[in-house]
Design an enzyme around this catalytic site. Structure first.
Site, PDB file in Angstrom:
ATOM      1  N   ASP A 207       1.029  -1.132  -0.295  1.00  0.00           N
ATOM      2  CA  ASP A 207       0.157  -0.075   0.093  1.00  0.00           C
ATOM      3  C   ASP A 207       0.994   1.210   0.465  1.00  0.00           C
ATOM      4  OD1 ASP A 207      -1.969   1.252  -0.263  1.00  0.00           O
ATOM      5  OD2 ASP A 207      -2.257   1.462   2.295  1.00  0.00           O
TER       6      ASP A 207
ATOM      7  N   ASN B 242     -10.287  -2.906  -6.235  1.00  0.00           N
ATOM      8  CA  ASN B 242      -9.473  -1.527  -7.228  1.00  0.00           C
ATOM      9  C   ASN B 242     -10.700  -1.661  -8.931  1.00  0.00           C
ATOM     10  OD1 ASN B 242      -6.894  -2.669  -6.063  1.00  0.00           O
ATOM     11  ND2 ASN B 242      -8.101  -0.972  -5.573  1.00  0.00           N
TER      12      ASN B 242
HETATM   13  C1  FPP Z   1      -1.622   0.026  -3.503  1.00  0.00           C
HETATM   14  O1  FPP Z   1      -1.098   1.960  -3.310  1.00  0.00           O
HETATM   15  C2  FPP Z   1      -1.488   0.146  -4.526  1.00  0.00           C
HETATM   16  C3  FPP Z   1      -2.498  -0.824  -5.707  1.00  0.00           C
HETATM   17  C4  FPP Z   1      -3.488  -0.804  -5.368  1.00  0.00           C
HETATM   18  C5  FPP Z   1      -1.563  -0.995  -6.695  1.00  0.00           C
HETATM   19  C6  FPP Z   1      -0.420  -2.310  -6.881  1.00  0.00           C
HETATM   20  C7  FPP Z   1       0.243  -3.153  -7.810  1.00  0.00           C
HETATM   21  C8  FPP Z   1       1.742  -2.812  -8.266  1.00  0.00           C
HETATM   22  C9  FPP Z   1       2.409  -2.962  -7.415  1.00  0.00           C
HETATM   23  C10 FPP Z   1       1.927  -3.976  -9.794  1.00  0.00           C
HETATM   24  C11 FPP Z   1       2.270  -5.152  -9.006  1.00  0.00           C
HETATM   25  C12 FPP Z   1       2.671  -5.850  -9.950  1.00  0.00           C
HETATM   26  C13 FPP Z   1       3.514  -7.477 -10.141  1.00  0.00           C
HETATM   27  C14 FPP Z   1       4.401  -7.352 -11.848  1.00  0.00           C
HETATM   28  C15 FPP Z   1       3.392  -8.550  -8.989  1.00  0.00           C
HETATM   29  P1  FPP Z   1      -2.603   3.105  -3.685  1.00  0.00           P
HETATM   30  O2  FPP Z   1      -2.883   3.300  -4.628  1.00  0.00           O
HETATM   31  O3  FPP Z   1      -3.902   2.218  -2.690  1.00  0.00           O
HETATM   32  O4  FPP Z   1      -1.871   4.352  -2.818  1.00  0.00           O
HETATM   33  P2  FPP Z   1      -2.400   5.291  -2.152  1.00  0.00           P
HETATM   34  O5  FPP Z   1      -2.469   4.120  -0.863  1.00  0.00           O
HETATM   35  O6  FPP Z   1      -1.539   5.836  -1.156  1.00  0.00           O
HETATM   36  O7  FPP Z   1      -3.300   5.602  -2.603  1.00  0.00           O
END
Ligand code: FPP
Length: 227
Positions: free
Chosen positions: A16, A64
């Site tokens: 996160d 999501n």
């Molecule tokens: C949470 O941060 C992250 C996600 C919803 C996406 C995570 C996906 C990846 C890192 C890609 C994975 C790829 C591979 C190849 C394993 P957020 O957007 O919720 O952050 P925030 O809470 O700060 O808004």
């Protein structure tokens, strides 16, 4: 290799803070995801190096899908590109790739790549790397209940849980400062040790993973017993 009893066999991670990492730098949320995806691959390789046997990363939740289309497309294309580019390295390291989640909701290009890399690494035995994608814990339990009901089998509910091929997570790590489970592996997390850190996912490192394991080793797990 045998681990001491207190080494985590299965580590699960809620990655996160990608968006906030980008915001802090006056950059687009998508930049945070791009850096986050690169870090995810580093952590897979690090986990194998430190001899974790099962690593599960929460890449994309069932919820999501409510995000803007552009952000969803970007996250899925990052998953595709990294899987494509790293498939050989995963195989060379003996890392088996698996997924949990509702693949039926994903674009065909993502599913095809998942199938290719899963097949390519199916004989690997050093570590299982599971990507939770289009995944929700409640959805997983509901789907299992439905299958169980239709099976007419009076025993064995657990085997209908999609993630049943994995042992229960020993350690759950969540970055980004929030202290919650957010619909991740609800059935398996019953006795999992929880480790939260404030760092945003794109800043997470192999050293952070090692620090989490170090703390885990100090925990006394009782599973409800008196020991
Ligand atoms: C949470 O941060 C992250 C996600 C919803 C996406 C995570 C996906 C990846 C890192 C890609 C994975 C790829 C591979 C190849 C394993 P957020 O957007 O919720 O952050 P925030 O809470 O700060 O808004």
């Amino acid at each position: 290799m045998n681990h001491a009893d207190n080494f985590p066999n299965h580590v699960a991670i809620i990655m996160d803070g990608n968006g906030r990492w980008a915001k802090k730098r006056n950059r687009q949320r998508t930049d945070g995801h791009a850096k986050g995806a690169a870090v995810a691959i580093d952590i897979v390789l690090c986990a194998k190096k430190v001899n974790i046997k099962y690593l599960t990363l929460f890449a994309f939740s069932a919820e999501n899908w409510n995000r803007p289309k552009r952000e969803i497309a970007l996250i899925l294309s990052l998953v595709e590109n990294h899987l494509k580019n790293k498939a050989t390295e995963l195989k060379e390291n003996g890392i088996r790739f698996k997924t949990i989640g509702n693949l039926g909701d994903l674009p065909k290009s993502t599913v095809d790549l998942i199938d290719t890399v899963s097949d390519m690494t199916s004989g690997c035995t050093n570590m299982v790397f599971t990507l939770a994608i289009s995944y929700g814990g409640r959805q997983e339990i509901r789907a299992a209940a439905e299958k169980y009901k239709n099976s007419g089998n009076p025993i064995g509910f657990d085997s209908y849980i999609q993630s049943a091929f994995l042992p229960d997570p020993d350690l759950l790590i969540r970055t980004g400062g929030e202290k919650r489970i957010s619909n991740f592996m609800l059935y398996g997390l019953a006795y999992t040790e929880l480790y939260f850190l404030d760092k945003y996912w794109p800043d997470f490192s192999c050293e952070d993973l090692k620090a989490a394991i170090k703390e885990y080793k100090l925990r006394k797990r009782r599973f409800g017993d008196l020991i």
